[in-house]
Design a protein around this motif. Structure first.
Motif, PDB file in Angstrom:
ATOM      1  N   THR A  89      48.345  53.373  44.181  1.00 12.41           N
ATOM      2  CA  THR A  89      48.353  52.892  45.566  1.00 12.41           C
ATOM      3  C   THR A  89      48.980  53.948  46.468  1.00 12.41           C
ATOM      4  O   THR A  89      50.080  54.437  46.201  1.00 12.41           O
ATOM      5  CB  THR A  89      49.159  51.580  45.678  1.00 12.41           C
TER       6      THR A  89
ATOM      7  N   THR B 131      51.472  44.771  47.258  1.00 16.17           N
ATOM      8  CA  THR B 131      51.529  45.511  45.986  1.00 16.17           C
ATOM      9  C   THR B 131      52.101  44.658  44.848  1.00 16.17           C
ATOM     10  O   THR B 131      52.484  45.187  43.805  1.00 16.17           O
ATOM     11  CB  THR B 131      52.388  46.786  46.118  1.00 16.17           C
TER      12      THR B 131
ATOM     13  N   ILE C 180      46.624  51.780  51.513  1.00 20.15           N
ATOM     14  CA  ILE C 180      47.198  50.876  52.518  1.00 20.15           C
ATOM     15  C   ILE C 180      47.473  51.731  53.753  1.00 20.15           C
ATOM     16  O   ILE C 180      48.208  52.722  53.685  1.00 20.15           O
ATOM     17  CB  ILE C 180      48.514  50.241  52.029  1.00 20.15           C
TER      18      ILE C 180
ATOM     19  N   SER D 272      43.706  58.361  40.435  1.00 19.62           N
ATOM     20  CA  SER D 272      42.816  57.226  40.625  1.00 19.62           C
ATOM     21  C   SER D 272      43.529  55.950  40.159  1.00 19.62           C
ATOM     22  O   SER D 272      44.191  55.963  39.116  1.00 19.62           O
ATOM     23  CB  SER D 272      41.549  57.471  39.803  1.00 19.62           C
TER      24      SER D 272
ATOM     25  N   ARG E 154      40.347  50.588  58.747  1.00 19.78           N
ATOM     26  CA  ARG E 154      39.490  49.790  57.854  1.00 19.78           C
ATOM     27  C   ARG E 154      38.077  50.363  57.840  1.00 19.78           C
ATOM     28  O   ARG E 154      37.437  50.447  56.790  1.00 19.78           O
ATOM     29  CB  ARG E 154      39.486  48.316  58.271  1.00 19.78           C
TER      30      ARG E 154
ATOM     31  N   GLY F 169      37.701  52.978  55.425  1.00 22.94           N
ATOM     32  CA  GLY F 169      37.763  52.617  54.003  1.00 22.94           C
ATOM     33  C   GLY F 169      39.112  52.125  53.523  1.00 22.94           C
ATOM     34  O   GLY F 169      39.261  51.858  52.321  1.00 22.94           O
ATOM     35  N   ALA F 170      40.100  51.996  54.425  1.00 20.66           N
ATOM     36  CA  ALA F 170      41.413  51.497  53.971  1.00 20.66           C
ATOM     37  C   ALA F 170      41.237  50.114  53.360  1.00 20.66           C
ATOM     38  O   ALA F 170      40.500  49.279  53.879  1.00 20.66           O
ATOM     39  CB  ALA F 170      42.395  51.449  55.132  1.00 20.66           C
ATOM     40  N   ASP F 171      41.920  49.867  52.234  1.00 19.29           N
ATOM     41  CA  ASP F 171      41.778  48.591  51.532  1.00 19.29           C
ATOM     42  C   ASP F 171      42.634  47.499  52.168  1.00 19.29           C
ATOM     43  O   ASP F 171      42.308  46.321  52.066  1.00 19.29           O
ATOM     44  CB  ASP F 171      42.206  48.765  50.066  1.00 19.29           C
ATOM     45  N   ALA F 172      43.750  47.904  52.784  1.00 15.69           N
ATOM     46  CA  ALA F 172      44.638  46.938  53.424  1.00 15.69           C
ATOM     47  C   ALA F 172      45.341  47.653  54.565  1.00 15.69           C
ATOM     48  O   ALA F 172      45.415  48.888  54.574  1.00 15.69           O
ATOM     49  CB  ALA F 172      45.654  46.419  52.413  1.00 15.69           C
ATOM     50  N   THR F 173      45.837  46.870  55.521  1.00 15.52           N
ATOM     51  CA  THR F 173      46.497  47.488  56.681  1.00 15.52           C
ATOM     52  C   THR F 173      47.791  46.751  57.023  1.00 15.52           C
ATOM     53  O   THR F 173      47.935  45.565  56.726  1.00 15.52           O
ATOM     54  CB  THR F 173      45.581  47.482  57.924  1.00 15.52           C
TER      55      THR F 173
ATOM     56  N   ARG G  65      43.948  53.172  45.853  1.00 16.25           N
ATOM     57  CA  ARG G  65      43.897  52.021  46.752  1.00 16.25           C
ATOM     58  C   ARG G  65      44.739  52.421  47.963  1.00 16.25           C
ATOM     59  O   ARG G  65      45.899  52.812  47.813  1.00 16.25           O
ATOM     60  CB  ARG G  65      44.515  50.812  46.056  1.00 16.25           C
TER      61      ARG G  65
ATOM     62  N   LYS H 251      40.856  57.717  49.386  1.00 17.04           N
ATOM     63  CA  LYS H 251      39.753  56.917  48.837  1.00 17.04           C
ATOM     64  C   LYS H 251      38.895  57.755  47.891  1.00 17.04           C
ATOM     65  O   LYS H 251      38.481  57.294  46.832  1.00 17.04           O
ATOM     66  CB  LYS H 251      38.880  56.345  49.970  1.00 17.04           C
TER      67      LYS H 251
END
Ligand SMILES: NC(=O)c1ccc[n+]([C@@H]2O[C@H](COP(=O)([O-])OP(=O)(O)OC[C@H]3O[C@@H](n4cnc5c(N)ncnc54)[C@H](OP(=O)(O)O)[C@@H]3O)[C@@H](O)[C@H]2O)c1
Length: 325
Positions: free
Chosen positions: A142, A204, A168, A139, A181, A184-188, A166, A161
């Protein structure tokens, strides 16, 4: 019964839809009336003779499927006709019926839809083994997922998730990243149009991802390994791009990082207890609504060549499921 037969493993075009006598299960086997079978990348490789497993000819491709048990062979006590099950048989799924070892069958909890069950064992089993067992993802760390909108990729976003990472997600088109997204992806990152290394650096804060989940290989591996965090774990899942990358060994040294092989099929064979525990946890997560296979399209079993074409041209988001209605 009917099934797609591979008599000559030179590609999808050589598969034929044929009728044959419905087989009786041998000792230790069950016969399943198949309701749904999903397409996995190894199915595409196996009919081209490019997969590590080379079944004797002729064979019916289709590694993973779900349906209802029709008959059980001698010595099978824990399964009976009428049971709803999923199976990872390696082959046999692209047809109306299959006989498979009872050891490879997972009884379905109530409410587990056939479509979802047919698209579950390989993608989620691989990803559970990869992220938890091999990658020790924690937890707050990344996770970078390559090919993130594909079968195993979508499972990696969901499980990443769930483990509190986190995530990507990286893929080759904006449509695919939109799906990531939604999952639930935090960034792409679009690696077809963007600069993967620069974007990883900025997302990052220069540290790099702690864990990389790579089912794509090819020319993505080296730049991504160069971006990995100190003590990072690079999970080698597969080579969908075709090329098997070679990595200069100074890179793991300089990052104190690990290159970690993931071979789910062999794990399941060699460590059946750990595999069964992982599947039980995954089935529980499914019934609790924590994971759910992403099904791009359902196609009739007869349209298998079209499904192979979609997968081979990178048009699939999530999974394709073939159904016998
Ligand atoms: N190690 C194991 O135990 C294990 C278990 C299961 C699967 N695998 C491997 O994992 C890989 C992915 O399997 P999958 O069933 O998830 O496949 P999939 O749904 O087709 O996903 C593969 C992804 O790879 C990307 N890709 C890049 N170049 C490609 C190309 N030339 N052709 C097709 N796709 C390409 C695509 O994403 P973009 O378009 O976004 O790049 C695609 O979404 C395969 O190599 C498979 O053999 C390994």
């Amino acid at each position: 019964m009917h099934a797609w037969l591979c008599e000559n493993p030179i590609g999808v075009e050589a598969l034929t839809w044929k009728e044959s006598p419905t087989p009786e299960p041998k000792a230790g086997e069950v016969r399943i009336a198949i309701r749904a079978a999903s397409l996995n990348f190894p199915d595409l490789l196996i009919v081209q003779n490019k997969y590590q497993m080379k079944p004797p000819l002729p064979f019916v491709p289709g590694s993973e499927y779900a349906g209802v048990i029709e008959a059980v062979g001698a010595g099978v006590a824990h399964l009976k006709p009428g049971d709803r099950v999923a199976a990872f048989g390696g082959t046999g799924g692209f047809g109306t019926h299959a006989c498979v070892s009872a050891a490879l069958v997972m009884p379905l909890p109530p409410g587990f839809a056939f479509d979802d069950a047919a698209a579950f064992i390989l993608t989620y089993g691989t990803t559970h083994h990869a992220l938890i067992d091999r990658g020790a993802l924690k937890s707050g760390e990344t996770l970078l997922v390559l090919g993130a909108a594909g079968g195993v990729g979508t499972a990696a976003i969901q499980i990443g998730k769930l483990l509190g990472a986190r995530v990507i997600a990286a893929a080759s088109s904006d449509e695919k990243l939109e799906l990531c997204r939604e999952l639930g992806a935090d960034a792409t990152i679009n690696y077809a149009s963007g600069n993967l290394r620069e974007e990883l650096k900025s997302l990052t804060g220069g540290k790099g991802p702690d864990v990389v989940y790579d089912p794509v290989g090819g020319d993505l591996a080296e730049p991504v390994f160069r971006s990995i965090a100190w003590r990072g774990r690079y999970l080698v899942i597969g080579f969908a791009q075709g090329g098997i990358p070679a990595l200069p060994l100074n890179l793991p040294l300089l990052k104190g990082a690990s290159l970690v092989g993931v071979f789910w099929g062999e794990f399941a064979r060699r460590e059946p207890k750990a595999h069964a525990q992982a599947l039980a946890e995954l089935a529980r997560w499914y019934t609790e609504g924590k994971v759910k296979p992403v099904i791009d399209q359902r196609l009739p079993m007869r349209d298998l060549p079209r499904a192979f074409e979609l997968m081979g041209s990178r048009k699939v988001r999530g999974k394709l499921v073939m159904t016998n209605d």
